[in-house]
Design a protein around this motif. Structure first.
Motif, PDB file in Angstrom:
ATOM      1  N   UNK A   1       0.850  -1.196   0.000  1.00 16.90           N
ATOM      2  CA  UNK A   1       0.000   0.000   0.000  1.00 16.90           C
ATOM      3  C   UNK A   1       0.885   1.245   0.000  1.00 16.90           C
ATOM      4  N   UNK A   2       0.413   2.277  -0.677  1.00 18.78           N
ATOM      5  CA  UNK A   2       1.138   3.546  -0.700  1.00 18.78           C
ATOM      6  C   UNK A   2       0.298   4.597  -0.007  1.00 18.78           C
ATOM      7  N   UNK A   3       0.887   5.279   0.972  1.00 15.08           N
ATOM      8  CA  UNK A   3       0.128   6.311   1.679  1.00 15.08           C
ATOM      9  C   UNK A   3       0.204   7.643   0.932  1.00 15.08           C
ATOM     10  N   UNK A   4      -0.445   8.672   1.475  1.00 11.72           N
ATOM     11  CA  UNK A   4      -0.547   9.961   0.772  1.00 11.72           C
ATOM     12  C   UNK A   4       0.799  10.660   0.639  1.00 11.72           C
ATOM     13  N   UNK A   5       1.789  10.246   1.446  1.00 11.96           N
ATOM     14  CA  UNK A   5       3.113  10.855   1.359  1.00 11.96           C
ATOM     15  C   UNK A   5       4.094  10.012   0.548  1.00 11.96           C
ATOM     16  N   UNK A   6       3.595   8.951  -0.080  1.00  6.66           N
ATOM     17  CA  UNK A   6       4.451   8.105  -0.898  1.00  6.66           C
ATOM     18  C   UNK A   6       5.119   6.967  -0.153  1.00  6.66           C
ATOM     19  N   UNK A   7       4.838   6.830   1.144  1.00  3.02           N
ATOM     20  CA  UNK A   7       5.390   5.718   1.906  1.00  3.02           C
ATOM     21  C   UNK A   7       4.768   4.401   1.471  1.00  3.02           C
ATOM     22  N   UNK A   8       5.568   3.340   1.471  1.00  2.00           N
ATOM     23  CA  UNK A   8       5.101   2.017   1.038  1.00  2.00           C
ATOM     24  C   UNK A   8       5.055   1.089   2.248  1.00  2.00           C
ATOM     25  N   UNK A   9       3.922   0.393   2.385  1.00  2.00           N
ATOM     26  CA  UNK A   9       3.678  -0.427   3.568  1.00  2.00           C
ATOM     27  C   UNK A   9       3.175  -1.819   3.189  1.00  2.00           C
TER      28      UNK A   9
ATOM     29  N   UNK B   1      13.079  -6.032  -1.502  1.00  2.97           N
ATOM     30  CA  UNK B   1      13.939  -5.623  -2.626  1.00  2.97           C
ATOM     31  C   UNK B   1      13.122  -5.488  -3.900  1.00  2.97           C
ATOM     32  N   UNK B   2      12.216  -6.431  -4.129  1.00  2.70           N
ATOM     33  CA  UNK B   2      11.366  -6.372  -5.321  1.00  2.70           C
ATOM     34  C   UNK B   2      10.484  -5.131  -5.293  1.00  2.70           C
ATOM     35  N   UNK B   3       9.919  -4.814  -4.136  1.00  2.00           N
ATOM     36  CA  UNK B   3       9.047  -3.637  -4.027  1.00  2.00           C
ATOM     37  C   UNK B   3       9.834  -2.346  -4.224  1.00  2.00           C
ATOM     38  N   UNK B   4      11.077  -2.327  -3.776  1.00  2.00           N
ATOM     39  CA  UNK B   4      11.895  -1.134  -3.993  1.00  2.00           C
ATOM     40  C   UNK B   4      12.205  -0.939  -5.469  1.00  2.00           C
ATOM     41  N   UNK B   5      12.438  -2.025  -6.191  1.00  2.00           N
ATOM     42  CA  UNK B   5      12.699  -1.935  -7.628  1.00  2.00           C
ATOM     43  C   UNK B   5      11.450  -1.477  -8.381  1.00  2.00           C
TER      44      UNK B   5
ATOM     45  N   UNK C   1       0.770  -3.036  15.838  1.00  2.00           N
ATOM     46  CA  UNK C   1       2.088  -3.251  15.242  1.00  2.00           C
ATOM     47  C   UNK C   1       2.045  -4.089  13.988  1.00  2.00           C
ATOM     48  N   UNK C   2       0.988  -3.938  13.192  1.00  2.00           N
ATOM     49  CA  UNK C   2       0.798  -4.750  11.990  1.00  2.00           C
ATOM     50  C   UNK C   2       1.467  -4.154  10.746  1.00  2.00           C
ATOM     51  N   UNK C   3       1.612  -2.837  10.710  1.00  2.00           N
ATOM     52  CA  UNK C   3       2.203  -2.200   9.522  1.00  2.00           C
ATOM     53  C   UNK C   3       3.701  -2.477   9.456  1.00  2.00           C
ATOM     54  N   UNK C   4       4.185  -2.698   8.233  1.00  2.00           N
ATOM     55  CA  UNK C   4       5.610  -2.965   8.015  1.00  2.00           C
ATOM     56  C   UNK C   4       6.087  -2.029   6.920  1.00  2.00           C
ATOM     57  N   UNK C   5       6.995  -1.119   7.274  1.00  2.00           N
ATOM     58  CA  UNK C   5       7.428  -0.109   6.320  1.00  2.00           C
ATOM     59  C   UNK C   5       8.475  -0.672   5.361  1.00  2.00           C
ATOM     60  N   UNK C   6       8.249  -0.450   4.069  1.00  2.00           N
ATOM     61  CA  UNK C   6       9.197  -0.868   3.039  1.00  2.00           C
ATOM     62  C   UNK C   6      10.053   0.306   2.595  1.00  2.00           C
ATOM     63  N   UNK C   7       9.383   1.438   2.323  1.00  2.00           N
ATOM     64  CA  UNK C   7      10.066   2.657   1.873  1.00  2.00           C
ATOM     65  C   UNK C   7       9.497   3.837   2.662  1.00  2.00           C
TER      66      UNK C   7
END
Length: 350
Positions: A74-82, A116-120, A344-350
């Protein structure tokens, strides 16, 4: 981990209409691939999304050693990926692998490979409200041979597909009394591909009768409801939310577990116990049956508007403030980083 990345020479992202995405039909540029060979998992690598070449004797074709998971980024309104509870998917993948005699995958291969895949492919995660990047990790037997035994080689792949908001609409379901999804001692608790293949024919029969989906009952007596299509099922009688216990036959759904935790936090009375068909029918007749809904990754919750049983249809009431929508909002607000995540369910990718 030193995950090699082979990027596409030209992205196809500009060809995609992100305002009109069907579920699971458009695929992003890259995929993660990992091979089990000579008794060990090799280092994962990220490669362009591409067809898989297999020998006709590959055991996946003959003995069905295949498992998968379903999750979203999921991408939040600030561009963070979760991600949402990804370690639960990783653990369940290995539970399925063990039951299907597939080598278990180390946690770091799953988590580091996925992040790594999500970052690419971060640009493939939609920003539209309700949209997400559907993630499909899967494992299958790639080793060759016609002898009926586990394979000696396997593939682990993660492919992703940007998807729009998933609205299944309210569905009418048929309580199944002949066919079974799974049996005691079987593989119903695993996300094995064959579990879903076996559902298609009974579901086609239900659709021919005017229903959209099947409610599965226990394999022995067909007296207890267990799942709704490919989802866990919840029933609300008066103000009590009820779902069946997990077992050999019922998938331990991550959305199911989350709903139970949120219901407790919201002060909604919930019970985990067997639910008989007779109890549901009686509650429908008396007006005490308020809601039924499926719970799963794709739709989070899928409201049921009515059900059929032994030639009789029963309609459920239209509720303004349903538990289904209340629980769905709470979960999606956590997933999209719109609300506090006290669990504590959210896991930040970016």
């Amino acid at each position: 981990m030193n995950i090699a990345v082979e990027k596409v020479t030209s992205s196809k992202i500009n060809e995609v209409d992100f305002d009109n995405l069907a579920f699971g039909s458009v695929f992003s540029d890259h995929m993660l691939e990992c091979t089990y060979k000579n008794g060990a998992w090799e280092t994962p690598k990220i490669v362009p999304y591409q067809p898989i070449t297999l020998d006709p004797s590959s055991k996946i074709f003959h003995y069905g050693q295949s498992i998968f998971e379903g999750m979203k980024a999921y991408k939040d309104k600030d561009g963070g990926v979760w991600l949402f509870r990804p370690l639960e998917n990783q653990k369940r993948l290995n539970i399925s692998a063990k039951r299907m005699a597939i080598p278990e995958l180390p946690e770091e291969y799953f988590m580091e490979g996925l992040t790594s895949l999500l970052q690419v492919d971060k640009n493939w995660i939609p920003e539209n409200d309700g949209s997400s990047l559907y993630i499909r990790p899967f494992m299958f037997a790639s080793g060759n041979g016609f002898h009926a035994s586990p394979a000696d080689e396997y593939k682990f792949i993660i492919a992703t597909a940007p998807s729009g908001a998933y609205f299944s609409g309210k569905v009418r379901v048929l309580i199944e009394e002949k066919y079974s999804r799974s049996a005691n001692g079987g593989v119903g608790f695993a996300k094995a591909g064959g579990n879903y293949a076996g559902q298609f024919y009974p579901t086609q029969l239900a659709k021919a009768k005017g229903y959209q989906q099947v409610i599965w009952t226990d394999d022995n007596t067909h007296e207890y409801i267990e799942e709704a299509g490919a989802m866990n099922i919840f029933v609300r009688i008066n103000d009590t939310l009820i779902t069946g216990p997990t077992s050999d036959r019922i998938l331990d759904g991550i959305t199911r577990k989350s709903i139970l935790d949120i219901a407790a936090d919201e002060g909604i009375k919930a019970e985990v116990r067997k639910i008989s068909v007779a109890e549901v029918v009686a509650a429908a007749k008396s007006g005490e049956l308020k809601e039924m809904f499926g719970a799963g990754t794709a739709a989070v919750v899928s409201p049921i508007s009515g059900f059929g049983h032994q030639g009789t249809d029963y309609d459920l009431p239209e509720l303004e403030n349903s538990y289904a929508m209340q629980l769905k909002k709470r979960i999606t607000d956590i997933q999209y980083n719109r609300a506090e995540d006290k669990f504590g369910w959210r896991y930040r990718v970016i």
